[in-house]
Design a protein around this motif. Structure first.
Motif, PDB file in Angstrom:
ATOM      1  N   ALA A  64       0.811  -1.222   0.000  1.00  0.00           N
ATOM      2  CA  ALA A  64       0.000   0.000   0.000  1.00  0.00           C
ATOM      3  C   ALA A  64       0.839   1.264   0.000  1.00  0.00           C
ATOM      4  CB  ALA A  64      -0.910   0.004   1.224  1.00  0.00           C
ATOM      5  N   GLY A  65       2.170   1.129   0.189  1.00  0.00           N
ATOM      6  CA  GLY A  65       3.006   2.304   0.350  1.00  0.00           C
ATOM      7  C   GLY A  65       3.655   2.796  -0.925  1.00  0.00           C
ATOM      8  N   THR A  66       4.368   3.904  -0.792  1.00  0.00           N
ATOM      9  CA  THR A  66       5.102   4.505  -1.909  1.00  0.00           C
ATOM     10  C   THR A  66       6.490   3.881  -1.985  1.00  0.00           C
ATOM     11  OG1 THR A  66       3.914   6.587  -1.631  1.00  0.00           O
ATOM     12  CG2 THR A  66       5.995   6.656  -2.858  1.00  0.00           C
ATOM     13  N   LYS A  67       6.825   3.304  -3.134  1.00  0.00           N
ATOM     14  CA  LYS A  67       8.090   2.591  -3.289  1.00  0.00           C
ATOM     15  C   LYS A  67       9.237   3.582  -3.535  1.00  0.00           C
ATOM     16  CE  LYS A  67       5.378  -1.040  -3.309  1.00  0.00           C
ATOM     17  NZ  LYS A  67       4.066  -0.379  -3.317  1.00  0.00           N
ATOM     18  N   LEU A  68      10.326   3.380  -2.824  1.00  0.00           N
ATOM     19  CA  LEU A  68      11.514   4.221  -2.933  1.00  0.00           C
ATOM     20  C   LEU A  68      12.716   3.352  -3.217  1.00  0.00           C
ATOM     21  CD1 LEU A  68      10.924   6.289   0.357  1.00  0.00           C
ATOM     22  CD2 LEU A  68      10.305   7.006  -1.962  1.00  0.00           C
ATOM     23  N   THR A  69      13.667   3.918  -3.974  1.00  0.00           N
ATOM     24  CA  THR A  69      14.940   3.219  -4.167  1.00  0.00           C
ATOM     25  C   THR A  69      16.076   3.952  -3.464  1.00  0.00           C
ATOM     26  OG1 THR A  69      15.313   4.368  -6.265  1.00  0.00           O
ATOM     27  CG2 THR A  69      14.267   2.181  -6.361  1.00  0.00           C
ATOM     28  N   GLU A  70      15.762   5.084  -2.876  1.00  0.00           N
ATOM     29  CA  GLU A  70      16.772   5.809  -2.108  1.00  0.00           C
ATOM     30  C   GLU A  70      16.094   6.651  -1.038  1.00  0.00           C
ATOM     31  OE1 GLU A  70      18.794   8.152  -5.034  1.00  0.00           O
ATOM     32  OE2 GLU A  70      17.296   9.745  -4.973  1.00  0.00           O
ATOM     33  N   VAL A  71      16.817   6.804   0.067  1.00  0.00           N
ATOM     34  CA  VAL A  71      16.337   7.609   1.181  1.00  0.00           C
ATOM     35  C   VAL A  71      17.500   8.495   1.603  1.00  0.00           C
ATOM     36  CG1 VAL A  71      15.450   7.613   3.532  1.00  0.00           C
ATOM     37  CG2 VAL A  71      14.797   5.766   1.956  1.00  0.00           C
ATOM     38  N   SER A  72      17.352   9.813   1.459  1.00  0.00           N
ATOM     39  CA  SER A  72      18.469  10.720   1.731  1.00  0.00           C
ATOM     40  C   SER A  72      18.667  10.981   3.214  1.00  0.00           C
ATOM     41  CB  SER A  72      18.253  12.057   1.007  1.00  0.00           C
ATOM     42  OG  SER A  72      18.224  11.860  -0.400  1.00  0.00           O
ATOM     43  N   ASP A  73      17.582  11.094   3.948  1.00  0.00           N
ATOM     44  CA  ASP A  73      17.692  11.444   5.362  1.00  0.00           C
ATOM     45  C   ASP A  73      16.798  10.514   6.192  1.00  0.00           C
ATOM     46  OD1 ASP A  73      19.372  13.990   5.361  1.00  0.00           O
ATOM     47  OD2 ASP A  73      17.788  14.492   3.922  1.00  0.00           O
ATOM     48  N   THR A  74      17.376   9.977   7.231  1.00  0.00           N
ATOM     49  CA  THR A  74      16.618   9.135   8.152  1.00  0.00           C
ATOM     50  C   THR A  74      16.716   9.730   9.547  1.00  0.00           C
ATOM     51  OG1 THR A  74      18.512   7.705   8.651  1.00  0.00           O
ATOM     52  CG2 THR A  74      17.093   7.058   6.801  1.00  0.00           C
ATOM     53  N   ALA A  75      15.877   9.225  10.432  1.00  0.00           N
ATOM     54  CA  ALA A  75      15.891   9.684  11.822  1.00  0.00           C
ATOM     55  C   ALA A  75      15.751   8.484  12.745  1.00  0.00           C
ATOM     56  CB  ALA A  75      14.758  10.676  12.066  1.00  0.00           C
ATOM     57  N   ASN A  76      16.279   8.652  13.948  1.00  0.00           N
ATOM     58  CA  ASN A  76      16.184   7.594  14.953  1.00  0.00           C
ATOM     59  C   ASN A  76      14.718   7.209  15.156  1.00  0.00           C
ATOM     60  OD1 ASN A  76      16.070   6.115  17.436  1.00  0.00           O
ATOM     61  ND2 ASN A  76      18.052   6.972  18.001  1.00  0.00           N
ATOM     62  N   GLY A  77      14.430   5.911  15.039  1.00  0.00           N
ATOM     63  CA  GLY A  77      13.058   5.413  15.215  1.00  0.00           C
ATOM     64  C   GLY A  77      12.326   5.148  13.923  1.00  0.00           C
ATOM     65  N   ASP A  78      12.879   5.599  12.784  1.00  0.00           N
ATOM     66  CA  ASP A  78      12.237   5.306  11.492  1.00  0.00           C
ATOM     67  C   ASP A  78      12.242   3.807  11.215  1.00  0.00           C
ATOM     68  OD1 ASP A  78      11.797   7.964  11.070  1.00  0.00           O
ATOM     69  OD2 ASP A  78      13.393   8.234   9.571  1.00  0.00           O
ATOM     70  N   LEU A  79      11.221   3.356  10.494  1.00  0.00           N
ATOM     71  CA  LEU A  79      11.144   1.953  10.092  1.00  0.00           C
ATOM     72  C   LEU A  79      10.813   1.882   8.614  1.00  0.00           C
ATOM     73  CD1 LEU A  79      11.165  -1.052  11.001  1.00  0.00           C
ATOM     74  CD2 LEU A  79       8.690  -0.863  11.344  1.00  0.00           C
ATOM     75  N   TYR A  80      11.565   1.052   7.894  1.00  0.00           N
ATOM     76  CA  TYR A  80      11.363   0.873   6.455  1.00  0.00           C
ATOM     77  C   TYR A  80      11.114  -0.615   6.172  1.00  0.00           C
ATOM     78  CZ  TYR A  80      13.197   5.597   5.927  1.00  0.00           C
ATOM     79  OH  TYR A  80      13.392   6.947   6.028  1.00  0.00           O
ATOM     80  N   ILE A  81      10.156  -0.863   5.304  1.00  0.00           N
ATOM     81  CA  ILE A  81       9.917  -2.216   4.786  1.00  0.00           C
ATOM     82  C   ILE A  81      10.603  -2.315   3.437  1.00  0.00           C
ATOM     83  CG2 ILE A  81       8.187  -3.949   4.190  1.00  0.00           C
ATOM     84  CD1 ILE A  81       8.018  -2.956   7.080  1.00  0.00           C
ATOM     85  N   TYR A  82      11.317  -3.416   3.214  1.00  0.00           N
ATOM     86  CA  TYR A  82      11.923  -3.585   1.894  1.00  0.00           C
ATOM     87  C   TYR A  82      11.526  -4.917   1.282  1.00  0.00           C
ATOM     88  CZ  TYR A  82      15.683  -6.458   4.053  1.00  0.00           C
ATOM     89  OH  TYR A  82      16.416  -7.418   4.734  1.00  0.00           O
ATOM     90  N   LYS A  83      11.532  -4.910  -0.031  1.00  0.00           N
ATOM     91  CA  LYS A  83      11.305  -6.122  -0.819  1.00  0.00           C
ATOM     92  C   LYS A  83      12.503  -6.289  -1.740  1.00  0.00           C
ATOM     93  CE  LYS A  83       8.272  -7.998  -4.453  1.00  0.00           C
ATOM     94  NZ  LYS A  83       7.091  -7.722  -5.302  1.00  0.00           N
TER      95      LYS A  83
END
Length: 390
Positions: free
Chosen positions: A322-341
């Motif tokens: 259901a989410g928006t697919k990304l191939t890059e993430v420039s900035d993250t923050a403590n506590g972020d969670l990413y699902i990958y396939k």
């Protein structure tokens, strides 16, 4: 009766208790001993012929044997070297599985010696699990198998029925998960692609399925209860590593948790991306979805910390789809969670290449940037993945 020569009499003692002490009867000196051949019966064997072997010295005979259980006494039938009695003297057997049933045998010997011996008859359940289940994995193409079996000495089991309920507080109802009657000797139930629609149970992850098997023999019954929590598909292990802007170790292979240099174009699957992120490496077939607000999810998954702690890949896949697919993430923050396939090509000698797709989670922890002549950023991450069997 079975006769023993004098030089065999000493061996009679081995047929008595192996825990004898000086206060116990020495059956060799008595010139006789009896051995209970039917030491175990099921809790449905309330009309079974029990058997003793009679062993005597050459000049001793046994003319009578009485069996006592509580206030009930019966005479055993003696034929040759055997004595028999009916298990009905033992009373109700259901519920006696833990301690067994005690019975006393008093035998009349031709040499006039007093003979009394106590026995404990082991009682087993007529129905038992041959293969139990710790859990049922939700919507998995890998089957979870539950197997029961029945066993009696002589009692005939007329049928085995099955009941189910949702949770400990539920109410049992009849069920036929195989679509037909269970085999009375034993049967197996395979939970395959188990979902809330299976068998009409309406069970979801975190629910618990209770089963009660009931074996019937005439007016007697034995029952067996087992329970199986419904669990999701998860990844069994996770890795904690530091993804760095250091070009000597800025690429990471997620399947092996191994770092590679920036010049390595073969082995890395993701790599560090300025300012504090990550991106796919080369032609790796991978993309990411950032997990957003989970407040509308169940209590089990209403925060990213809970979702990662549960490692529920079925929920992760739903969020990914259901989410928006990304191939890059420039900035993250403590506590972020990413699902990958990610899809990898698996090569096995002698077999054609296959594509294997797994889903995983990347949880961001501390992000530290230092400036010691050269700026260095390090991102602490925890991740894990597994193939979803659907």
């Amino acid at each position: 009766m079975k006769k023993l020569k004098i030089f065999f009499i000493l061996s009679i003692s081995i047929l008595s208790s192996c825990n004898e002490d000086e206060s116990e009867i020495n059956y060799a000196n008595l010139g006789a001993n009896i051995v209970l051949n039917t030491a175990t019966i099921s809790n449905l064997d309330e009309n079974h012929t029990m058997e003793f072997s009679i062993i005597t010295a050459e000049d001793v005979t046994v003319s009578d044997m009485q069996l006592t259980r509580g206030t009930t006494t019966v005479n055993a039938s003696i034929i040759g070297e055997k004595a028999t009695f009916n298990s009905s003297i033992l009373g109700t057997l259901n519920g006696q599985e833990e301690d067994g049933v005690n019975v006393n045998a008093v035998t009349t010997l031709s040499n006039g010696n007093p003979y009394s011996k106590d026995f404990t008859i082991k009682i087993t359940k007529a129905i038992s699990l041959e293969k139990g289940l710790d859990a049922i994995v939700y919507n998995s193409t890998v089957g979870d198998t539950l197997t029961f079996k029945t066993s009696t000495k002589s009692a005939t089991i007329d049928n085995v029925s099955l009941e189910w309920k949702k949770g400990k507080a539920g109410t049992y109802a009849s069920t036929t998960p195989l679509g037909s009657n269970l085999n009375v000797e034993g049967d197996e139930i395979i939970f395959l692609n188990f979902t809330d629609a299976s068998y009409g149970y309406n069970l979801a992850v975190k629910d618990t399925l209770y089963y009660r098997f009931i074996a019937k023999s005439g007016s007697l019954t034995d029952s067996l209860e087992t329970y199986m929590p419904i669990i999701s598909q998860t990844f069994a292990t996770s890795n904690k590593v530091t993804l760095s802007s250091d070009l000597t170790k800025n690429k990471l292979n997620l399947s092996t948790a191994t770092f590679y240099t920036d010049t390595n174009t073969e082995d890395g699957e993701i790599k560090f991306k300025n300012n504090s992120g990550f991106e796919k490496e080369g032609t790796t077939d991978i993309d990411f979805v950032k997990v957003g607000d989970l407040s509308t999810e169940s209590n089990y998954y209403n925060t990213v910390d809970k979702l990662y702690a549960e490692k529920d890949l079925l929920v992760a896949k739903r969020l990914y789809d259901a989410g928006t697919k990304l191939t890059e993430v420039s900035d993250t923050a403590n506590g972020d969670l990413y699902i990958y396939k990610i899809t990898r090509i698996v090569t096995e000698e002698g077999k054609p290449d296959t594509n294997v797709t797994t889903y995983g989670m990347i949880k961001i922890a501390d992000i530290i940037t230092t400036n010691g002549g050269t700026s260095l950023t390090e991102i602490s991450i925890e991740f894990g993945e597994a193939e979803i069997k659907q």
